[in-house]
Write an enzyme that holds these catalytic residues in place. Structure first.
Site, PDB file in Angstrom:
ATOM      1  N   ASP A 197       0.788  -1.231   0.000  1.00 17.48           N
ATOM      2  CA  ASP A 197       0.000   0.000   0.000  1.00 17.48           C
ATOM      3  C   ASP A 197       0.821   1.283   0.000  1.00 17.48           C
ATOM      4  O   ASP A 197       0.291   2.358   0.266  1.00 17.48           O
ATOM      5  CB  ASP A 197      -1.022  -0.016   1.136  1.00 17.48           C
ATOM      6  CG  ASP A 197      -0.366  -0.261   2.475  1.00 17.48           C
ATOM      7  OD1 ASP A 197       0.873  -0.208   2.546  1.00 17.48           O
ATOM      8  OD2 ASP A 197      -1.088  -0.495   3.455  1.00 17.48           O
ATOM      9  N   ASP A 221       0.585   5.616   1.263  1.00 20.90           N
ATOM     10  CA  ASP A 221      -0.261   5.332   2.418  1.00 20.90           C
ATOM     11  C   ASP A 221       0.362   5.925   3.674  1.00 20.90           C
ATOM     12  O   ASP A 221       0.389   7.121   3.852  1.00 20.90           O
ATOM     13  CB  ASP A 221      -0.475   3.817   2.538  1.00 20.90           C
ATOM     14  CG  ASP A 221      -1.514   3.475   3.584  1.00 20.90           C
ATOM     15  OD1 ASP A 221      -2.619   4.029   3.526  1.00 20.90           O
ATOM     16  OD2 ASP A 221      -1.213   2.652   4.475  1.00 20.90           O
ATOM     17  N   ASP A 225       4.166   1.959   9.382  1.00 19.98           N
ATOM     18  CA  ASP A 225       3.047   1.179   9.906  1.00 19.98           C
ATOM     19  C   ASP A 225       3.604  -0.033  10.659  1.00 19.98           C
ATOM     20  O   ASP A 225       4.469  -0.741  10.130  1.00 19.98           O
ATOM     21  CB  ASP A 225       2.143   0.677   8.774  1.00 19.98           C
ATOM     22  CG  ASP A 225       1.201   1.764   8.254  1.00 19.98           C
ATOM     23  OD1 ASP A 225       1.371   2.942   8.650  1.00 19.98           O
ATOM     24  OD2 ASP A 225       0.316   1.436   7.456  1.00 19.98           O
ATOM     25  N   ARG A 277      -2.500  10.878  12.667  1.00 24.13           N
ATOM     26  CA  ARG A 277      -1.804   9.621  12.974  1.00 24.13           C
ATOM     27  C   ARG A 277      -0.338   9.829  13.354  1.00 24.13           C
ATOM     28  O   ARG A 277       0.550   9.333  12.677  1.00 24.13           O
ATOM     29  CB  ARG A 277      -1.873   8.644  11.800  1.00 24.13           C
ATOM     30  CG  ARG A 277      -3.273   8.256  11.412  1.00 24.13           C
ATOM     31  CD  ARG A 277      -3.270   7.085  10.458  1.00 24.13           C
ATOM     32  NE  ARG A 277      -4.642   6.677  10.159  1.00 24.13           N
ATOM     33  CZ  ARG A 277      -4.967   5.682   9.355  1.00 24.13           C
ATOM     34  NH1 ARG A 277      -4.016   4.990   8.751  1.00 24.13           N
ATOM     35  NH2 ARG A 277      -6.210   5.355   9.151  1.00 24.13           N
TER      36      ARG A 277
END
Ligand SMILES: *[C@@H]1O[C@H](CO)[C@@H](O)[C@H](O)[C@H]1NC(C)=O
Length: 399
Positions: A197, A221, A225, A277
């Site tokens: 992603d 993205d 992560d 985030r």
């Protein structure tokens, strides 16, 4: 240079000695002047955070690269499994990339095809466009210090089911989402990756990972992560900028394995132009400490599924216009047993941190993970050199 000096000493005559002394006296003030010209280096040791002080105060760090592994703090602990006897030192000399048949000299060959401990360096500046995600093997260090290394415009880095990985000193940006692809993984296994992603660094089902001093921006993205049961991760000294969804800790609301996730987010610089985030946490525990937040869009720290966040001694500078609230909590199906604690944070420009749940949360670090936390009023200097460092070529200059 140093070893020549030592050899010369062995055959020193008095005249040589006098000459050497005279040279030393002439050279000394020049060295001091040179140091004064670089403001970022004056009083460098005093302003360095605990990780940087561990290696950047050594002017000969190039000769002791592997000492870096002892400098990590937080949940990753010390990365000492990455060093010791039997480390393969690998130099990236070729910026090409063949995902199914990596060529010796390329980054992919060093990161996936060598068994055991590998320490990867870059003898010169390099732009690398990865055609498919780079799967990094366990016990691998990618050490970009001393060169400008860009990984950009293609796929980026994936840690999939590995342990003991250090990613240091890279500029990773403009990572692209891709179709499902196959790629040569560790130990010659062909791995299928479904729809990568476009994360800059994706940490999946992996443990003991240290991501330090990278510059990350503008990807498809997320920038970093950490998902699918990954834990014992430290994300430190990075510069995150120009991005919407910066850092995701915890895969999705249904992935309860992430309740064991423990991540330290320390000494990073978020901004400008980061929307949300920083991080977003599901389940698990995040210790967010001594970071600088240069504004945000939607929020800075948020989450769902009852995460625990200890925000400690960060500097939050709210955006001039828009939302001043730092946190965001997905209620309803996102659970109600939240712990969002703020301890010794400094809030500027009207920033507000709404605490919830247990505000006395402790990270419970052990001896190898614990570190001295700076005062929030010194966060500007502690994060001053976040991101990939520009270390000058001369070996005697500091990084
Ligand atoms: C600290 O905790 C980590 C992660 O649980 C563990 O691997 C390590 O052995 C511990 N170190 C000490 C000294 O207890």
């Amino acid at each position: 240079m140093a070893s020549q000096g030592v050899e010369a000493m062995g055959i020193t005559t008095p005249r040589h000695l006098a000459l050497a002394l005279a040279l030393a006296i002439v050279l000394m003030p020049r060295t001091i002047n040179a140091a004064n010209k670089r403001p970022q280096n004056s009083g460098i040791d005093k302003n360095l955070n605990v990780i940087d002080r561990c290696w950047r105060s050594d002017p000969l760090w190039r000769h002791h690269r592997q000492r870096l592994a002892r400098c990590s703090v937080g949940y990753a602990g010390k990365m000492t499994n990455n060093i010791g006897p039997g480390v393969t030192c690998y130099r990236v000399t070729d910026n090409g990339d063949d995902p199914m048949n990596p060529k010796p000299g390329t980054l992919r060959y060093g990161a996936t095809q060598i068994r055991g401990k590998v320490w990867i360096t870059f003898p010169k500046d390099m732009n690398i466009k990865l055609h498919r995600p780079l799967l990094v093997s366990s016990f691998t260090t990618i050490d970009g210090r001393g060169a400008h290394v860009n990984i950009a415009g293609g796929a980026c880095i994936t840690l999939l089911g590995v342990t003991d990985v250090i990613i240091h000193g890279l500029r990773i940006h403009n990572c692209q989402t891709q179709e499902t692809v196959e790629v040569m993984g560790p130990e010659g296994h062909i791995i299928r990756i479904d729809y990568p992603d476009g994360d800059a660094i994706s940490v999946i089902s992996s443990t003991k990972v240290w991501i330090d001093h990278n510059t990350l921006y503008d990807c498809g993205d997320g920038l970093v992560d950490v998902t699918h049961g990954s834990t014992d991760v430290t994300i430190s000294n990075n510069w995150f900028r120009t991005h919407d969804m910066v850092m995701l800790l915890g895969h999705d609301d249904g992935y309860v394995q992430d309740q064991h996730m423990r991540v330290t987010v320390a000494f990073n610089y978020f901004g400008p132009d980061c929307d949300q985030r920083m991080p977003r946490v599901r389940y698990g525990f995040a210790h967010v400490v001594n970071n600088l937040y240069q504004g945000w869009g939607l929020y800075a720290i948020g989450g769902s599924m009852n995460p625990s966040v200890r925000s400690e001694a960060n500097l939050f500078i709210a955006p001039d216009a828009g939302r001043k609230e730092i946190t965001w909590k997905l209620r309803g199906k996102g659970g109600s047993d939240w712990n969002f604690a703020s301890t010794n944070d400094v809030l500027e420009n009207g920033a507000v941190f709404t605490q919830t749940g247990d505000v006395g949360l402790e990270p419970h670090y052990n001896r190898t993970q614990a570190f001295r936390i700076g005062d929030a009023t010194s966060v500007r200097s502690l994060t001053w050199s976040a991101g990939a460092l520009s270390c000058l070529k001369r070996s005697k200059t500091r990084c």
